[in-house]
Design a protein around this motif. Sequence first.
Motif, PDB file in Angstrom:
ATOM      1  N   GLY A  76       1.086  -1.166   0.007  1.00  0.00           N
ATOM      2  CA  GLY A  76       0.412  -0.495   0.006  1.00  0.00           C
ATOM      3  C   GLY A  76       0.857   1.775  -0.043  1.00  0.00           C
ATOM      4  N   SER A 102      -1.188  -2.848   5.545  1.00  0.00           N
ATOM      5  CA  SER A 102      -1.410  -3.110   4.477  1.00  0.00           C
ATOM      6  C   SER A 102      -0.209  -4.586   4.263  1.00  0.00           C
ATOM      7  N   CYS A 152      -7.344  -3.498   2.543  1.00  0.00           N
ATOM      8  CA  CYS A 152      -6.359  -3.633   3.669  1.00  0.00           C
ATOM      9  C   CYS A 152      -7.147  -5.130   3.679  1.00  0.00           C
ATOM     10  N   ASN A 176      -3.671  -0.534  10.967  1.00  0.00           N
ATOM     11  CA  ASN A 176      -3.747  -0.842   9.915  1.00  0.00           C
ATOM     12  C   ASN A 176      -5.066  -0.285   9.220  1.00  0.00           C
ATOM     13  N   CYS A 212      -7.498   1.680   6.339  1.00  0.00           N
ATOM     14  CA  CYS A 212      -9.145   1.105   5.767  1.00  0.00           C
ATOM     15  C   CYS A 212      -9.941   2.272   5.510  1.00  0.00           C
TER      16      CYS A 212
END
Length: 168
Positions: free
Chosen positions: A38, A46, A102, A132, A134
Amino acid sequence: MNQITINGAPYGVADDDLELSLLEYLRERRFLTGTKNGCERGLCGSCTVIVDGKALRSCRTPVEKAIGKSVVTIEGMEGPGGEPHPIQKAFMDAGAIQCGFCTPGMVMSAYALLLRDPDPSRDEIRKALKGNLCRCTGYQQIVDAVSLAAKVMREQALPVEAGCLRKR
Ligand code: FES
Ligand code: FES
């Protein structure tokens, strides 16, 4: 020969490849493209994989650091019969997947959490997933999914361990 165990199977790492990140090695040498790239800067999560039981950002991990260790990627999560891991199933059931970019990293971070704590609170889930990102779901359904996965595995006494580690 330098060796890494990936999803339960041993792989060599050529001397010329020791400069690669673990992400590059997985995607470009082993063609395990479920692990996403990512940002390549350690910012989005990711690229998260499990190295000796801990969640790591593979873009910031030199492949050299994984020599002699056990790496689990999203491809290793499915069960012996190809069925999705309970965490993957819960992501589907809770509507926690939109574009899906994700998702592999989220699932791996959730897996690392549930390996060490089978009954985390929603706050603990949020904390474990805070690295993480998203851009689609607003996170609520992802927390729901991890909570659901933990509940299903506890109630049905399902193993948390990734399928690739149970096939041996
Ligand atoms: S690709 Fe590794 S953290 Fe974004
Ligand atoms: S589902 Fe699209 S980035 Fe998370």
